[in-house]
Design an enzyme around this catalytic site. Structure first.
Site, PDB file in Angstrom:
ATOM      1  N   ASP A   1      -0.879  -1.195   7.185  1.00 48.15           N
ATOM      2  CA  ASP A   1      -1.691  -1.400   7.849  1.00 48.15           C
ATOM      3  C   ASP A   1      -2.820  -2.294   6.387  1.00 48.15           C
ATOM      4  O   ASP A   1      -3.298  -3.529   7.112  1.00 48.15           O
ATOM      5  CB  ASP A   1      -2.734   0.107   7.493  1.00 48.15           C
ATOM      6  CG  ASP A   1      -1.935   0.926   8.493  1.00 48.15           C
ATOM      7  OD1 ASP A   1      -1.972   0.705   9.178  1.00 48.15           O
ATOM      8  OD2 ASP A   1      -1.713   2.423   8.767  1.00 48.15           O
TER       9      ASP A   1
ATOM     10  N   CYS B   1       0.913  -1.327   0.107  1.00 51.61           N
ATOM     11  CA  CYS B   1       0.200   0.065  -0.256  1.00 51.61           C
ATOM     12  C   CYS B   1       0.701   1.026   0.175  1.00 51.61           C
ATOM     13  O   CYS B   1       1.964   1.012  -0.925  1.00 51.61           O
ATOM     14  CB  CYS B   1      -1.054  -0.108   1.285  1.00 51.61           C
ATOM     15  SG  CYS B   1      -0.463  -0.149   2.760  1.00 51.61           S
TER      16      CYS B   1
ATOM     17  N   GLY C   1       3.071   0.701   3.586  1.00 50.44           N
ATOM     18  CA  GLY C   1       2.602  -1.269   3.877  1.00 50.44           C
ATOM     19  C   GLY C   1       2.527  -1.648   5.175  1.00 50.44           C
ATOM     20  O   GLY C   1       3.121  -2.583   6.091  1.00 50.44           O
TER      21      GLY C   1
END
Length: 596
Positions: free
Chosen positions: A334, A329, A332
């Site tokens: 959640d 994401c 990195g």
């Protein structure tokens, strides 16, 4: 409340200890207590809670060692990354206990560590591409997204802008090496260098597929691009990789989940917000085997979206090739651990990885390694009500069915052709409720694909790139008021077994398991012998469901005696209170239920 919490923790801790057969292990309850109390940082491992962290790290190495031979990449003082584990596990191959004595490493750790040190500057916060799961010889990796100019020219300033101020747990400046300074000294080909190292690391790990969970092309703070991503790399450095843009809401959205009494059904992300500019884009060849209408992704609620994305990731890792997968994401820590944890648990439930671990042990491993040691900021997230961590394990009830299993359905022998079809004796041998098919897909699973060029400058193949879903698809839904621009709520009939349990008798895990088992036992398909039921397949599926239910139950029991008591305090009469109370009773934690 404190006395009840201590009693609950003691009860759950003794239960975990007996199930693992390792009295010295800290236990899931102690892990959650530590996780919800303080933030893990590699450089703080020797502090006041150092002994607890050391036990957690040691236990993770022990659990990995049950089924794998591995090397350890040292990160003792956070030298590589301040919020990665101090002992980064590099899984090399599966092995039995007898093979441990003859372990021969297939990797040069010093060379790999040098490549990591060079490549980490390419990723946000230095969170480099790190392998965390080994499946069929393929590495499933995690990382942050690509760093932008803001971070390359001063991480401390970047952290401030990225977090919006002093709330960022990582706002402290990290150590800068001489090599880092050289890279930042005005070299015109800075991006070529750092991203070149990143690409070399990806190739070293045989990664081909990169799944980007960001809802934006670039992260913007105060009008400044602070991060980038592979899909918008102007030089197309990542053109040789298969890029997937699968936008998924960030941790802020999970406050809506908490505010709705932890009910994800009917909760839809608001895709019309100004900062959301990353469309869903998936190569066509990856969608053929999935009966999913991707054109409707903006109308999916949180359950449907998570289910469909997980099915996509599982289909990628189960492909008949040797290519690895990267999931990331922004930072990195959640959305990335959410899907890494679901992947690990789903593959484990199929009996394909960590085959010797019991439910309590795989739960401990994924909470400790995938979440705690990789820097998920649970303390901060709980204070803001952004409970993505709780969502992950409560969501296991939605992935127990066959469509999430990567086990191949074995072909069964067909009956010799009979002109007259089945005889009366054949039919009589079937139980009444065995007749008919229960396996056909409904029209809701029809696949609608739209081919279009990928995003300019990054995708070199035809991909499914989809814009906002059409209004007619919402005809059967009713829009309701939302208190936040993050979400759009839709009211629709919810199956009773999909609702988060509330006050009425909710033995959800048991009833769901038994009903699914009964359904599976009555499986029959024309063209096969009525006496030939694929018992190994059915047993595997039933075992998958029971294993995931057991993991979820163990998590909720431990959560109720630690984090959950605090999380449930604002609304003890809501769904979370009823859920935790029920599971507390189910595992004998009655002392905890009295405080809810």
């Amino acid at each position: 409340m404190a006395g009840a919490r201590a009693a609950a923790a003691a009860s759950a801790g003794s239960s975990a200890s007996s199930s693992t057969g390792a009295p010295q292990e800290p236990g899931l309850v102690e892990l959650l207590e530590e996780f919800s109390r303080t933030q893990y940082r590699a450089k703080d491992g020797g502090g006041t809670s150092g002994s607890k962290v050391e036990r957690i790290e040691k236990r993770c190495l022990e659990l990995f060692g049950r089924d794998y031979c591995f090397s350890v990449i040292p990160n003792v003082n956070g030298d590589i990354c301040g919020h990665y584990p101090r002992h980064i596990v590099f899984l090399e191959y599966e092995s039995s206990e007898k093979e441990k004595d003859t372990f021969e490493s297939t990797v040069q750790v010093s060379k790999l560590q040098d490549l990591i040190n060079r490549s980490k500057m390419a990723r946000c916060r230095g969170r480099f591409v790190c392998p965390v799961i080994l499946f069929k010889g393929k590495h499933i990796c995690r990382s942050a997204t690509l760093a932008g100019w803001g971070e390359l020219y001063g991480r401390s300033g970047y952290n401030y802008f990225f977090s919006g101020g002093a709330d960022d747990a990582w706002a402290d400046a990290e150590d800068v090496t001489e090599e880092d300074c050289a890279l930042r000294s005005g070299d015109m080909h800075l991006f070529d260098k750092v991203r070149g190292y990143d690409i070399r690391l990806l190739r070293y790990l045989s990664v081909k597929y990169i799944c980007d969970l960001m809802v934006e092309n670039k992260k913007v703070k105060f009008g400044m691009n602070v991060t980038s991503s592979e899909k918008v790399d102007k030089a197309q450095r990542y053109a040789d990789f298969t890029l997937l843009s699968i936008p998924y809401p960030g941790c802020e959205f999970f406050k809506e989940y908490k505010d709705r009494d932890y009910t994800a059904e009917g909760l839809i992300f608001n895709w019309k917000q100004d900062y959301v500019d990353a469309p869903l884009s998936i190569p066509n060849f990856l969608t053929h085997s999935l009966s999913i209408d991707w054109s409707q992704y903006q109308s999916w609620d949180l359950v449907q979206q998570t289910q469909n994305y997980l099915r996509l990731l599982l289909s990628i890792v189960s492909r008949d090739d040797d290519s690895g997968l990267l999931v990331h994401c922004i930072s990195g820590w959640d959305r990335t651990p959410l899907f890494i944890s679901l992947l690990r648990l789903s593959l484990w439930a199929d009996g394909l990885i960590h085959t010797s671990l019991k439910p309590a042990e795989i739960l401990y491993l994924t909470v400790a390694y995938d979440w705690f040691l990789f820097g998920h900021m649970l303390v901060d997230r709980l204070s803001k009500g952004e409970e993505i961590f709780f969502f992950c394990f409560n969501f296991l009830k939605h992935i127990t069915s066959e469509e999430f299993s990567v086990l191949k359905t074995p072909r069964r022998k067909s009956l010799p052709t009979r002109e007259a079809g089945f005889t009366v004796e054949d039919i009589c041998m079937l139980r009444r409720k065995d007749r008919g098919s229960t396996t056909s897909l409904g029209s809701d699973f029809s696949l609608v694909l739209e081919s279009s060029p990928g995003a300019a400058g990054s995708f070199t193949y035809e991909a499914v790139e989809l814009g906002p879903a059409g209004a007619p698809t919402q005809a059967a839904w009713r829009k309701s008021h939302s208190s936040s621009p993050q979400s759009v709520l839709w009211s629709r009939p919810l199956p009773s077994d999909d609702r988060l349990p509330s006050h009425q008798g909710l033995l959800e895990a048991r009833s769901s398991s038994s009903s699914s088992s009964n359904h599976s036992d009555n499986f029959f398909r024309m063209g096969s012998s009525p006496l030939e039921v694929p018992k190994p397949r059915l047993a595997a599926l039933n075992n998958r469901e029971s294993r995931l239910q057991e993991v979820r139950s163990a998590f909720l029991a431990a959560y109720s005696s630690t984090v959950g008591l605090r999380a449930a305090a604002p609304s003890p009469s809501g769904a979370i209170g009823g859920l935790l109370e029920q599971f507390a009773r189910g595992v004998g934690l009655r002392s905890a239920s009295s405080t809810l």
